[in-house]
Design a protein around this motif. Structure first.
Motif, PDB file in Angstrom:
ATOM      1  N   PHE B  43       0.812  -1.222   0.000  1.00  0.00           N
ATOM      2  CA  PHE B  43       0.000   0.000   0.000  1.00  0.00           C
ATOM      3  C   PHE B  43       0.846   1.273   0.000  1.00  0.00           C
ATOM      4  CE2 PHE B  43      -3.726  -2.502   1.779  1.00  0.00           C
ATOM      5  CZ  PHE B  43      -4.412  -2.442   0.588  1.00  0.00           C
ATOM      6  N   PHE B  44       2.122   1.129   0.325  1.00  0.00           N
ATOM      7  CA  PHE B  44       2.972   2.322   0.384  1.00  0.00           C
ATOM      8  C   PHE B  44       3.021   3.046  -0.955  1.00  0.00           C
ATOM      9  CE2 PHE B  44       6.942   4.610  -0.020  1.00  0.00           C
ATOM     10  CZ  PHE B  44       6.860   5.425   1.088  1.00  0.00           C
ATOM     11  N   ALA B  45       2.813   2.300  -2.041  1.00  0.00           N
ATOM     12  CA  ALA B  45       2.860   2.914  -3.368  1.00  0.00           C
ATOM     13  C   ALA B  45       1.843   4.040  -3.510  1.00  0.00           C
ATOM     14  CB  ALA B  45       2.614   1.845  -4.431  1.00  0.00           C
ATOM     15  N   TYR B  46       0.763   3.962  -2.720  1.00  0.00           N
ATOM     16  CA  TYR B  46      -0.270   5.001  -2.850  1.00  0.00           C
ATOM     17  C   TYR B  46       0.031   6.256  -2.043  1.00  0.00           C
ATOM     18  CZ  TYR B  46      -2.762   1.126  -4.899  1.00  0.00           C
ATOM     19  OH  TYR B  46      -3.110   0.091  -5.701  1.00  0.00           O
ATOM     20  N   VAL B  47       0.997   6.137  -1.143  1.00  0.00           N
ATOM     21  CA  VAL B  47       1.253   7.275  -0.256  1.00  0.00           C
ATOM     22  C   VAL B  47       1.712   8.532  -1.016  1.00  0.00           C
ATOM     23  CG1 VAL B  47       2.692   8.084   1.646  1.00  0.00           C
ATOM     24  CG2 VAL B  47       1.578   5.865   1.785  1.00  0.00           C
ATOM     25  N   PRO B  48       2.623   8.401  -2.014  1.00  0.00           N
ATOM     26  CA  PRO B  48       2.995   9.608  -2.755  1.00  0.00           C
ATOM     27  C   PRO B  48       1.795  10.296  -3.421  1.00  0.00           C
ATOM     28  CG  PRO B  48       4.561   7.871  -3.196  1.00  0.00           C
ATOM     29  CD  PRO B  48       3.451   7.248  -2.404  1.00  0.00           C
ATOM     30  N   LEU B  49       0.802   9.495  -3.831  1.00  0.00           N
ATOM     31  CA  LEU B  49      -0.400  10.097  -4.413  1.00  0.00           C
ATOM     32  C   LEU B  49      -1.084  11.003  -3.387  1.00  0.00           C
ATOM     33  CD1 LEU B  49      -1.868   6.950  -6.212  1.00  0.00           C
ATOM     34  CD2 LEU B  49      -0.754   8.908  -7.280  1.00  0.00           C
ATOM     35  N   VAL B  50      -1.148  10.490  -2.153  1.00  0.00           N
ATOM     36  CA  VAL B  50      -1.761  11.280  -1.080  1.00  0.00           C
ATOM     37  C   VAL B  50      -0.964  12.569  -0.848  1.00  0.00           C
ATOM     38  CG1 VAL B  50      -2.343  11.281   1.374  1.00  0.00           C
ATOM     39  CG2 VAL B  50      -2.704   9.224   0.014  1.00  0.00           C
ATOM     40  N   VAL B 160       1.413  12.007 -10.663  1.00  0.00           N
ATOM     41  CA  VAL B 160       2.247  11.134  -9.840  1.00  0.00           C
ATOM     42  C   VAL B 160       2.032   9.667 -10.245  1.00  0.00           C
ATOM     43  CG1 VAL B 160       2.701  10.344  -7.480  1.00  0.00           C
ATOM     44  CG2 VAL B 160       2.302  12.767  -7.929  1.00  0.00           C
ATOM     45  N   ALA B 161       0.761   9.293 -10.487  1.00  0.00           N
ATOM     46  CA  ALA B 161       0.481   7.901 -10.873  1.00  0.00           C
ATOM     47  C   ALA B 161       1.192   7.551 -12.172  1.00  0.00           C
ATOM     48  CB  ALA B 161      -1.029   7.695 -11.012  1.00  0.00           C
ATOM     49  N   ALA B 162       1.100   8.453 -13.145  1.00  0.00           N
ATOM     50  CA  ALA B 162       1.765   8.191 -14.432  1.00  0.00           C
ATOM     51  C   ALA B 162       3.270   8.092 -14.228  1.00  0.00           C
ATOM     52  CB  ALA B 162       1.429   9.305 -15.422  1.00  0.00           C
ATOM     53  N   SER B 163       3.830   8.955 -13.384  1.00  0.00           N
ATOM     54  CA  SER B 163       5.271   8.910 -13.141  1.00  0.00           C
ATOM     55  C   SER B 163       5.666   7.577 -12.509  1.00  0.00           C
ATOM     56  CB  SER B 163       5.700  10.047 -12.222  1.00  0.00           C
ATOM     57  OG  SER B 163       5.235  11.261 -12.721  1.00  0.00           O
ATOM     58  N   GLN B 164       4.799   7.072 -11.627  1.00  0.00           N
ATOM     59  CA  GLN B 164       5.108   5.776 -11.001  1.00  0.00           C
ATOM     60  C   GLN B 164       5.126   4.654 -12.032  1.00  0.00           C
ATOM     61  OE1 GLN B 164       2.118   5.795  -7.877  1.00  0.00           O
ATOM     62  NE2 GLN B 164       3.689   6.052  -6.318  1.00  0.00           N
ATOM     63  N   PHE B 165       4.157   4.688 -12.953  1.00  0.00           N
ATOM     64  CA  PHE B 165       4.136   3.662 -14.005  1.00  0.00           C
ATOM     65  C   PHE B 165       5.375   3.759 -14.884  1.00  0.00           C
ATOM     66  CE2 PHE B 165      -0.498   3.255 -13.256  1.00  0.00           C
ATOM     67  CZ  PHE B 165      -0.522   1.877 -13.090  1.00  0.00           C
ATOM     68  N   ALA B 167       8.238   5.063 -14.119  1.00  0.00           N
ATOM     69  CA  ALA B 167       9.427   4.673 -13.346  1.00  0.00           C
ATOM     70  C   ALA B 167       9.549   3.159 -13.291  1.00  0.00           C
ATOM     71  CB  ALA B 167       9.346   5.258 -11.942  1.00  0.00           C
ATOM     72  N   GLU B 168       8.402   2.505 -13.094  1.00  0.00           N
ATOM     73  CA  GLU B 168       8.439   1.053 -13.014  1.00  0.00           C
ATOM     74  C   GLU B 168       8.908   0.444 -14.334  1.00  0.00           C
ATOM     75  OE1 GLU B 168       5.104  -0.197 -10.924  1.00  0.00           O
ATOM     76  OE2 GLU B 168       5.591  -2.336 -10.998  1.00  0.00           O
ATOM     77  N   GLY B 169       8.386   0.976 -15.436  1.00  0.00           N
ATOM     78  CA  GLY B 169       8.804   0.494 -16.752  1.00  0.00           C
ATOM     79  C   GLY B 169      10.294   0.721 -16.976  1.00  0.00           C
ATOM     80  N   LEU B 170      10.792   1.886 -16.553  1.00  0.00           N
ATOM     81  CA  LEU B 170      12.202   2.208 -16.774  1.00  0.00           C
ATOM     82  C   LEU B 170      13.116   1.301 -15.959  1.00  0.00           C
ATOM     83  CD1 LEU B 170      12.181   6.118 -16.832  1.00  0.00           C
ATOM     84  CD2 LEU B 170      12.619   4.578 -18.749  1.00  0.00           C
ATOM     85  N   ARG B 171      12.694   1.008 -14.729  1.00  0.00           N
ATOM     86  CA  ARG B 171      13.514   0.156 -13.871  1.00  0.00           C
ATOM     87  C   ARG B 171      13.714  -1.224 -14.484  1.00  0.00           C
ATOM     88  NH1 ARG B 171       9.618   0.883  -9.033  1.00  0.00           N
ATOM     89  NH2 ARG B 171       9.997   3.070  -8.514  1.00  0.00           N
ATOM     90  N   LYS B 172      12.652  -1.737 -15.098  1.00  0.00           N
ATOM     91  CA  LYS B 172      12.697  -3.125 -15.554  1.00  0.00           C
ATOM     92  C   LYS B 172      12.915  -3.235 -17.049  1.00  0.00           C
ATOM     93  CE  LYS B 172       9.532  -4.359 -11.894  1.00  0.00           C
ATOM     94  NZ  LYS B 172       8.111  -4.600 -11.576  1.00  0.00           N
TER      95      LYS B 172
END
Lengths: 295, 217
Positions: B43-50, B160-165, B167-172
């Protein structure tokens, strides 16, 4: 020293000029009535004076400095809706004032609010319109500035509250000798408190000067129909009927012709007279140029 | 100036307190029922959205909506000082909340192997703090540009949500990274932190520019 000095001041929002080629010089210690029809640029001029807007052209100086950064400590502003933090208590608003202004007069502000029976623990949103206005003005006065700018301080107040607000403001003026710039479109209520007039029209200064001088210079001349009196004067507005001619005029000397009578005018009459003839070329009056030596 | 910024953030501090309580409860539940293990980390992934929506997005726009910018910006401090204090307090609040959540999750998570796929990846090192700062900066920027809290909240949420997606794509993006262990992953993490902080700095400066240099309405 001049409290407020505009040189070639202009402000444009996108395609429209809210203010254009404004030249203005207000001496220190005056209580200035800023009047004009809606959309004349009153609020824009006030916001420029407190640094909320920056001019598109020219300069506006408050006690010799442009109102940004450090110079902000010299001006206080009360916007039309008296914006304050609704969820704060009155005491917390005083705390805001104290923390945000090095010269803040906390004791004086407390006394004033106590005199006005405004409880310190009340939240701002619980205050009546009059109390809210009083609090906003108290905060502005306690900032101990040289110039207070008030945008429509009396709008949305009942007659009693208007009287109280004005009285409170005049007490502060008497105590500190500060300069006040206040706007209103109800000229009648400014008559007693203001001693300087700035009339804006379509973004330009149409009339500016000490009210006493302005009232002394203007007369309503009535005389026989179909005639004009001799003498040195300029006609600003006229009303001709079959029986008589009425001229709203600025006199340089008394009219010698006994068939004409000159009536004194109230500030409202003068302001309305100028507002009715916005294209009148009699602005700004020559008092403007003579002000510097008086200051 | 700091007094006003702290006082205005009081409500938001209470909001962050709720998150703190929520995570405490979550962690408690996890330690009693192993079925739920890892939930607080997921659930921590949602905290930056908050953070973006509730700490960043209201800052400038709330003032415009209530007209209080006319009060706050005509005291004896410049608009820039006002803005930086608001930004510092909002970001400080985000960092403090992140520190607490990181500690709680760390306490209830037994030893783990850090990989790029692990739920602990966004919670280790400086990564969660960088996301906190990035999210608040996103909120601040939209707040100052739109001057409208609802729009700023929506823009920050999706931003922020788009940035998280992304970032995830870039990492992997390469298979080799999946094999990396903590020894190598710090390179990836510090790259991520640097990019996030650079973007956050750019957005905060943008927010400052729109606050202090553009004419208020």
């Amino acid at each position: 020293m001049t409290a407020l000095e505009a040189t070639g001041l202009g402000k444009r929002y996108r395609d429209t000029w809210a203010l254009r080629e404004v030249f203005l010089s207000v001496p220190r210690g005056r209580v200035v009535a800023l009047v004009g029809p809606n959309g004349a640029g009153k609020t824009t001029l006030m916001r420029l004076a407190v640094g909320l807007h920056r001019p598109t052209t020219g300069h506006l100086r408050v006690f010799g400095a442009e109102p940004y950064g450090e110079a902000l400590a010299q001006v206080a502003y009360v916007a039309q809706d008296k914006p304050l933090y609704d969820e704060f208590t009155v005491n917390e608003m005083l705390n805001v004032g104290r923390h945000l202004n090095p010269r803040f007069d906390l004791a004086g502000a407390r006394d004033r609010l106590a005199d006005l029976n405004i409880p310190g623990r009340a939240r701002v949103h619980q205050l009546s319109g009059g109390q809210r206005a009083q609090l906003a003005i108290t905060l502005a006065v306690a900032k101990r500035v040289d110039l207070i700018v008030l945008d429509e301080p009396l709008a949305s107040l009942d007659p009693l509250a208007r009287h109280e607000v004005m009285r409170g403001l005049m007490m502060a003026v008497a105590e500190t000798g500060l300069t006040v710039l206040l706007s209103s479109h109800v000229v009648a209520e400014l008559d007693e408190v203001c001693d300087h007039l700035v009339l804006l029209s379509r973004g330009r200064v149409q009339v500016a000067g000490d009210i006493e001088d302005i009232l002394r210079a203007h007369r309503m001349l009535t005389g026989p129909a179909g005639m004009m009196p001799g003498g040195a004067y300029e006609v600003i507005g006229e009303d001709r009927t079959e029986r008589q001619t009425s001229l709203f005029a600025r006199l340089r000397e008394p009219i010698p012709d006994p068939r004409w009578t000159a009536h004194e005018l109230s500030l409202t009459d003068v302001v309305l007279g100028y507002m009715r003839s916005p294209m009148s070329t009699h602005f700004p009056p020559p008092v403007l140029a003579e002000r510097d030596d008086v200051a | 100036m700091s007094w006003l910024a702290f006082r205005q953030h009081r409500g938001r501090m209470i909001g962050m307190g709720l998150i703190v309580v929520l995570w405490g409860g979550l962690a408690g539940m996890e330690s009693y029922s192993p079925v739920l293990a890892g939930m607080s980390a997921v659930f921590f992934a949602y905290v930056p959205l908050v953070f973006g929506v509730f700490l960043g997005a209201p800052v400038v726009s709330r003032e415009f909506e209530r007209g209080t910018h006319q009060f706050a910006w005509t005291q004896s401090f410049s608009r820039s000082q006002w803005f930086w204090w608001q930004a510092v307090v909002a970001m400080g609040l985000a960092l403090a909340t992140t520190a607490y959540l990181g500690t709680v999750v760390g306490l209830i998570t037994p030893s783990f192997t850090l990989t790029v796929d692990s739920v602990m990846y966004p919670l280790t090192g400086a990564v969660p703090y960088a996301w906190g700062v990035f999210a608040v900066a996103t909120g601040l920027m939209w707040s100052a540009i739109t001057r409208w809290t609802t729009a700023a909240m929506a823009a920050s949420f999706f931003g922020v949500a788009a940035s998280q997606f992304i970032a995830e794509g870039l990492r992997k993006r390469s298979d080799a990274v999946s094999q990396w262990t903590a020894e190598n992953l710090w390179i990836l993490q510090s790259a991520e932190v640097e990019i996030l902080l650079a973007l956050a700095a750019a957005m905060t400066v943008t927010a400052w520019y729109f606050t202090a240099r553009r004419n208020p309405a």
